[in-house]
Design an enzyme around this catalytic site. Sequence first.
Site, PDB file in Angstrom:
ATOM      1  N   TYR A   1      70.510   8.427  73.405  1.00  0.00           N
ATOM      2  CA  TYR A   1      71.289   8.211  74.624  1.00  0.00           C
ATOM      3  C   TYR A   1      72.561   7.426  74.303  1.00  0.00           C
ATOM      4  O   TYR A   1      72.488   6.319  73.767  1.00  0.00           O
ATOM      5  CB  TYR A   1      70.419   7.470  75.636  1.00  0.00           C
ATOM      6  CG  TYR A   1      71.123   6.854  76.809  1.00  0.00           C
ATOM      7  CD1 TYR A   1      71.927   7.623  77.655  1.00  0.00           C
ATOM      8  CD2 TYR A   1      70.960   5.504  77.111  1.00  0.00           C
ATOM      9  CE1 TYR A   1      72.567   7.049  78.745  1.00  0.00           C
ATOM     10  CE2 TYR A   1      71.585   4.921  78.202  1.00  0.00           C
ATOM     11  CZ  TYR A   1      72.387   5.698  79.016  1.00  0.00           C
ATOM     12  OH  TYR A   1      73.023   5.130  80.091  1.00  0.00           O
TER      13      TYR A   1
ATOM     14  N   ASP B   1      60.989   3.079  75.227  1.00  0.00           N
ATOM     15  CA  ASP B   1      61.638   3.260  76.522  1.00  0.00           C
ATOM     16  C   ASP B   1      61.021   4.501  77.162  1.00  0.00           C
ATOM     17  O   ASP B   1      61.295   5.626  76.754  1.00  0.00           O
ATOM     18  CB  ASP B   1      63.143   3.432  76.315  1.00  0.00           C
ATOM     19  CG  ASP B   1      63.913   3.517  77.625  1.00  0.00           C
ATOM     20  OD1 ASP B   1      63.332   3.969  78.621  1.00  0.00           O
ATOM     21  OD2 ASP B   1      65.100   3.148  77.640  1.00  0.00           O
TER      22      ASP B   1
ATOM     23  N   ILE C   1      61.150   5.606  80.446  1.00  0.00           N
ATOM     24  CA  ILE C   1      61.640   5.786  81.813  1.00  0.00           C
ATOM     25  C   ILE C   1      61.530   7.237  82.286  1.00  0.00           C
ATOM     26  O   ILE C   1      61.638   7.504  83.481  1.00  0.00           O
ATOM     27  CB  ILE C   1      63.087   5.279  81.982  1.00  0.00           C
ATOM     28  CG1 ILE C   1      64.078   6.147  81.206  1.00  0.00           C
ATOM     29  CG2 ILE C   1      63.209   3.837  81.567  1.00  0.00           C
ATOM     30  CD1 ILE C   1      65.526   5.828  81.541  1.00  0.00           C
TER      31      ILE C   1
ATOM     32  N   LYS D   1      64.446   7.528  87.118  1.00  0.00           N
ATOM     33  CA  LYS D   1      64.294   8.938  86.759  1.00  0.00           C
ATOM     34  C   LYS D   1      63.087   9.584  87.436  1.00  0.00           C
ATOM     35  O   LYS D   1      63.190  10.669  88.007  1.00  0.00           O
ATOM     36  CB  LYS D   1      64.165   9.080  85.237  1.00  0.00           C
ATOM     37  CG  LYS D   1      65.253   8.344  84.458  1.00  0.00           C
ATOM     38  CD  LYS D   1      66.654   8.796  84.836  1.00  0.00           C
ATOM     39  CE  LYS D   1      67.703   8.055  84.020  1.00  0.00           C
ATOM     40  NZ  LYS D   1      69.079   8.447  84.404  1.00  0.00           N
TER      41      LYS D   1
END
Length: 470
Positions: A145, A230, A232, A272
């Site tokens: 990202y 992570d 999410i 998300k």
Amino acid sequence: MKQLSTKVTSNGHGQDSSYFLGWEEYEKNPYDEIKNPNGMIQMGLAENQLCFDLIESWLAKNPDAASLKKNGQSIFRELALFQDYHGMPEFKKAMAEFMEEIRGNRVTFDPKKIVLAAGSTSANETLMFCLAEPGDAFLLPTPYYPGFDRDLKWRTGAEIVPIHCSSSNGFQITEAALQQAYQQAHKLDLKVKGVLVTNPSNPLGTALTRRELNLLVDFITSKNIHLISDEIYSGTMFGFEQFISVMDVLKDKKLENTEVSKRVHVVYSLSKDLGLPGFRVGAIYSNDEMIVSAATKMSSFGLVSSQTQYLLSALLSDKKFTSQYLEENQKRLRSRQKRLVSGLESAGITCLRSNAGLFCWVDMRHLLDTNTFEAELDLWKKIVYNVKLNISPGSSCHCTEPGWFRVCFANMSEDTLDLALKRLKTFVESTDCGRMISRSSHERLKSLRKKTVSNWVFRVSWSDRVPDER
């Protein structure tokens, strides 16, 4: 200028990345079906807008939550007053149970080990402050990202060393790549403090396999470093596989309540899975009491409002709703992803097989004039300025192979997606590249695909190339 800090005068934020530049171009000329039908369509924003109707229906049936009432009585004053940084116990409990539900209730989360933050951006940065000194490094698998260059480095002074992954195996993490990144950090005289992964991956749209997770836990155990997972996008799994969290692996390896478990940390957010980025709700989960304590104090700089916590604690505590939501969200994401993939294929474009996320990792290597990142940016500019689609080039995600792009599909209506795909197909067919991809070329590509070792990438891989620049 000397009166200002280097944080102000430097470009460490990464705002000059093509990832952010595409957004800027979109904002100058945003598409609107009625007001601006020739405007730019935003396909660079990973938002989940597919299930707002479900949340709006719940709000209509539960007016007390949105009206800040309890048993019909206003609690506005109570919520308007000062709240300490520990967060509301009922909200942290609801968050913990929602995280457990997404993971099939195979693992448990202790609400007391949750630290609330204003989104995953704040959560990741807070963990960097807790785990790394300025100049220390974290290893990240590529592509990753683009916002991590800002979130992890800009204010903390931490460094990122890439773990180079290849399309030859679907960009999966290997032990060789991990060791190579670790050695590279030491060559650069950087102290490695940990590894950070997104699971499911942004931008790949794939969940980490159990093999990869086992490899990561074994690696950080042997090196005595940290692992940040992570997660999410954990609730966006639309394949038929179960999401495997790093917490599952710790349990399977009987590493719960060990020193290793204290070095494994999970980041989560409702941005998300529930499509609520504007609510700014993120969380850190850690088994290390010192990190929980320090991160909780740091959360003063990015709190979640009491009103938000109250509303979402009511929503997440409704188990009937969360169960139905997760199931329907999965169905809608699966349907939308198939729509994108089908439209791309009609334009002669394929992508990495995905099973999660709000985007696809799209293979446009055959549209490049040359196998260079300069050619990738040239193609990206044509798509942005001529086709009027904002997509994210792989170079902005530190991909080591030119020609890959992240394309989002859940932040628009079906009609808008269809229009975007129509524009892209027209562009491909009208360019020299499009004309060169004749029927015979397609037959040749199909033949090559059958010989490709990887089942993950449909199109034959181009040999790896590490860029000189981002």
